[in-house]
Design a protein around this motif. Structure first.
Motif, mmCIF file in Angstrom:
data_model
loop_
_atom_site.group_PDB
_atom_site.id
_atom_site.type_symbol
_atom_site.label_atom_id
_atom_site.label_comp_id
_atom_site.label_asym_id
_atom_site.label_seq_id
_atom_site.Cartn_x
_atom_site.Cartn_y
_atom_site.Cartn_z
ATOM 1 N N THR A 1 3.513 3.975 3.987
ATOM 2 C CA THR A 1 3.760 3.018 2.917
ATOM 3 C C THR A 1 4.272 1.731 3.544
ATOM 4 O OG1 THR A 1 4.252 4.658 1.218
ATOM 5 C CG2 THR A 1 5.188 2.463 0.916
ATOM 6 N N GLU B 1 0.878 -1.173 0.000
ATOM 7 C CA GLU B 1 0.000 0.000 0.000
ATOM 8 C C GLU B 1 0.919 1.228 0.000
ATOM 9 O OE1 GLU B 1 -3.420 0.371 0.315
ATOM 10 O OE2 GLU B 1 -4.101 -1.695 0.643
ATOM 11 N N ILE B 2 0.761 2.092 -1.002
ATOM 12 C CA ILE B 2 1.639 3.238 -1.177
ATOM 13 C C ILE B 2 0.952 4.507 -0.684
ATOM 14 C CG2 ILE B 2 3.082 4.516 -2.799
ATOM 15 C CD1 ILE B 2 3.809 1.542 -2.465
ATOM 16 N N HIS C 1 -0.358 8.230 -0.299
ATOM 17 C CA HIS C 1 -0.891 9.213 -1.253
ATOM 18 C C HIS C 1 -1.389 8.553 -2.545
ATOM 19 C CE1 HIS C 1 0.611 12.198 1.451
ATOM 20 N NE2 HIS C 1 1.888 12.031 1.125
ATOM 21 N N LYS C 2 -1.606 7.251 -2.509
ATOM 22 C CA LYS C 2 -2.083 6.557 -3.698
ATOM 23 C C LYS C 2 -3.294 5.720 -3.320
ATOM 24 C CE LYS C 2 -0.535 3.446 -7.401
ATOM 25 N NZ LYS C 2 0.600 2.639 -7.930
ATOM 26 N N GLU C 3 -4.410 5.956 -4.057
ATOM 27 C CA GLU C 3 -5.629 5.211 -3.754
ATOM 28 C C GLU C 3 -5.368 3.707 -3.913
ATOM 29 O OE1 GLU C 3 -8.296 6.245 -2.542
ATOM 30 O OE2 GLU C 3 -8.165 8.412 -2.795
ATOM 31 N N HIS D 1 8.542 -2.603 1.134
ATOM 32 C CA HIS D 1 8.323 -1.185 0.864
ATOM 33 C C HIS D 1 8.134 -0.453 2.180
ATOM 34 C CE1 HIS D 1 7.117 -3.182 -2.871
ATOM 35 N NE2 HIS D 1 7.275 -2.036 -3.519
ATOM 36 N N SER E 1 5.480 10.186 6.086
ATOM 37 C CA SER E 1 5.456 11.630 5.921
ATOM 38 C C SER E 1 6.088 12.264 7.156
ATOM 39 C CB SER E 1 4.011 12.127 5.766
ATOM 40 O OG SER E 1 3.975 13.531 5.618
ATOM 41 N N ASN F 1 -5.240 3.712 -0.477
ATOM 42 C CA ASN F 1 -4.617 3.810 0.843
ATOM 43 C C ASN F 1 -4.979 5.149 1.501
ATOM 44 O OD1 ASN F 1 -2.991 3.820 3.094
ATOM 45 N ND2 ASN F 1 -1.052 3.870 1.973
#
Length: 679
Positions: A467, A455-456, A458-460, A526, A530, A462
């Motif tokens: 990350t 799960e990254i 800032h990427k849907e 991974h 932030s 998530n």
């Protein structure tokens, strides 16, 4: 003074605790022999032990024989408490296995003897109850040779067998039959003695035979057999002499690095713990700082992290009790205070000695039953959880699962009698009245193959400021959960790294079907976060900065996605069974075994009986135990012990989840963060 750490083991009701009382009385430790029936024995201190006349918890009591201090460990005989027995075995120098002259070799007797032999513990046999009607001598010896060990040496004969006047007469130098039998058995374990025996059997002197008997007995090669009665005292004097002659004293270098094993933990009313420790090396003194942890655990359990404590008090065992001492040295058993985080199975000692040397770690068979404990009063739910947590600390093989969604506590157990023990302990020690649901079998899940997910940030889809990527791969049974990194350790703060690992281990307690995944390798592939950010006025903004909660809440979703890709198979616990039945009942037993999904091997003929070995689902063992007496007219003998986990045949059993169900992403997010990505 030398020390012998001695275990007393037996099938339930063989007279083990009565023999302990007799040994203490003969040594002058107690003035009056306690009665199991009256609940007045020294070692059975628990109220339930006195009520039921069985041993539940191991007890240590000391007496002196000549220049040897004997620390006697009285262990449970009931199969439900086999874990308590196994913990004690790891600290013994030698053992006495008690049989009944009336019942002979019983099912649990065989299990215990095989365990003693597997652990290379020198063992004497004591055939008790020769004063009882129906007592036998020759038949018991034959059964010992057939069922327990062919290297059994009867150390004397019995007069007036089966009467209150029954007595044991030790063999002496003039007993030619004993010398011949002894030479024959000892020659099997010594080539030089064998050569002398073949050349001239009569040339072997009594002194040489006794010396070789002591040497081979101390190595666990042969097993001397004594007969007697714990009630009348017959044969006890000969057995007492045999303890120091035929069993090895405790060894270890008192000047070496401190290392010992915790085999029992008691908690005082105020909450302070006392650890019973067998010292294998070195010396522990009051005010020493000791590391402890990383000891033996049940199969698949996570090792405890090492922690440190300062020893505030030490007791050693003397003449039936324990006395304060400034130290405890190698070979002895001590009671240590001041180690708040200590648990059963921990290794204690210096920094370099905490982890056990290769080959010394033992895996205990895991509990295969689970039940829900419910307080009779709703107000007791909190105190119940605290009380069960304390009990689990004293017995790490009793596992707890807290179901926050339903407000229930699940407890894993070995048998139904343990329910009574837990129930009585909660009532007597904590003032809690509880009930139990019907027991269910505990399964496990094993991976079908590897699986990865990520799960990254800032990427849907998530919704977290984190990350996390994980790869999960199968691992050999019994290896536990291994965690590693493919990312740089400094790629994000250590607290976040630790949050991911801890959450991975917690999430794996409930796999796709709700069962624990005990063995796998997990690798973090991974990572990202932030950094801490603030508004212009330097006020921390949680919405702009990663927190530990982001990682703890995201990780279960990643774990479950990886598990879905890997696939899992539910495995049920299987017991190895050994079943001996009369030949005429063999035809009636086979269909029952088939209905219970047992898988027997080819039968072996043993005189007028058949011996069957094989595997049976743990869930069906109780049914077989109930039906066997009727099928075999009470002549069938069944031994069962946990063997392995096997893929479930037929419908896949599932267990209700006690977590927030990360398998269902939408409901999970609504529960943990009150929002759904993309909604």
């Amino acid at each position: 003074m030398k020390t012998l750490n001695l275990g007393i083991l037996a099938h339930v009701d063989a007279g083990k605790t009565s023999l302990t009382e007799r040994l203490l009385h003969a040594a002058g430790v107690i003035d009056e022999i306690g009665s199991v029936d009256d609940g007045s024995t020294l070692t059975d201190s628990l109220a339930l032990e006195r009520q039921r006349g069985i041993t539940i918890k191991s007890a240590v009591v000391s007496f002196t024989v000549g220049d040897v201090t004997v620390n006697l460990i009285d262990t449970p005989g009931h199969p439900d408490f086999i874990a308590e027995v196994e913990r004690a075995l790891g600290v013994l120098d030698g053992a006495v296995l008690v049989l009944s002259a009336v019942e002979g070799v019983q099912a649990q007797t065989r299990v215990l003897m095989r365990t003693l032999q597997r652990l290379d513990i020198p063992t004497l046999l004591f055939v008790n109850k020769i004063d009882r009607a129906g007592a036998q001598y020759e038949r018991v010896l034959r059964r010992i040779a057939e069922k327990l060990t062919p290297a059994a040496v009867p150390m004397g004969g019995v007069r007036e067998l089966g009467t209150p006047a029954a007595a044991f007469t030790p063999h002496g130098p003039s007993d030619a039959g004993f010398a011949s039998r002894l030479a024959e058995v000892l020659a099997e374990g010594d080539d030089e003695l064998l050569a002398a025996y073949v050349e001239d059997e009569t040339a072997l002197s009594h002194d040489r035979l006794r010396s070789e008997l002591a040497a081979q007995s101390r190595r666990g090669v042969v097993h001397p057999v004594f007969f007697g009665s714990a009630i009348t005292g017959a044969g006890v004097e000969a057995l007492t002499a045999g303890l120091t002659e035929l069993l090895p004293a405790g060894e270890g270098d008192p000047d070496g690095p401190a290392r010992g094993t915790v085999f029992k933990v008691e908690r005082a009313p105020g909450g302070a713990k006392t650890a019973y420790v067998r010292m294998f090396s070195g010396t522990v003194r009051v005010r020493d700082r000791l590391l402890h942890g990383a000891g033996a655990r049940s199969e698949g359990a996570e090792p405890a992290e090492g922690s440190e404590g300062k020893v505030t008090g030490i007791d050693v065992f003397e003449r039936g009790g324990h006395v304060q001492s400034p130290s405890v040295a190698a070979g002895r058993i001590g009671r240590l205070r001041g180690l708040p985080g200590v648990r059963i199975g921990d290794t204690i000692g210096d920094a370099g000695a905490v982890r056990e040397p290769a080959g010394e770690r033992h895996h205990f068979a895991p509990p295969t039953l689970e039940t829900v404990v419910t307080p009779c009063r709703d107000a007791d739910r909190g105190p119940l959880h605290n009380a069960l947590t304390q009990l689990a600390e004293q017995d790490p093989l009793i596992g707890l699962r807290q179901d926050e969604l339903r407000g229930e506590v699940h407890v894993s157990l070995y048998g139904e009698v343990q329910k009574e023990v837990v129930q009585a302990t909660l009532a007597d020690e904590f003032g809690l009245d509880v009930t139990f649901r019907e027991s269910t079998t505990i399964c496990v899940e094993r991976l079908d193959g590897p699986g990865s997910a990520a799960e990254i940030m800032h990427k849907e889809p998530n919704p977290f400021l984190a990350t996390v990527g994980l790869r999960i791969e199968p691992a050999p049974p019994g290896s536990g959960v291994r965690y590693g990194l493919e990312v740089e350790l400094g790629s994000m703060p250590y607290a976040f790294m630790r949050a991911v690992e801890d959450t991975v281990r917690q999430t794996l307690h409930e796999g796709i079907h709700g069962w624990e995944i005990p063995d796998c390798t997990v690798t973090m592939t991974h990572s990202g976060y932030s950094p801490r950010q603030s508004h212009a006025h330097a006020i921390f903004d949680k919405s702009m900065s990663s927190t530990g909660a982001d990682f703890r809440q995201l990780t279960p979703l990643v774990v479950m996605d990886a598990l879905k890709r890997a696939g899992t198979t539910v495995h049920e616990p299987m017991h190895h069974f050994r079943l001996e039945v009369p030949a005429e009942t063999f035809g009636a037993v086979l269909p029952v075994l088939s209905r219970l999904r047992a898988v027997p091997q080819a039968p072996v003929t043993k005189g007028d009986a058949y011996l069957l070995e094989g595997e049976i689902p743990a869930a069906r063992v109780h049914a077989l135990e109930q039906q066997l007496p009727t099928l075999t007219s009470g002549e069938g003998v069944l031994e069962c012990a946990f063997a392995r986990y096997r893929p479930v045949v037929g419908g896949i059993p599932s267990r209700p989840r006690t977590d927030n169900d990360p398998l269902n992403r939408k409901d999970y997010l609504l529960r943990v963060v009150r929002r759904v990505a993309g909604a």
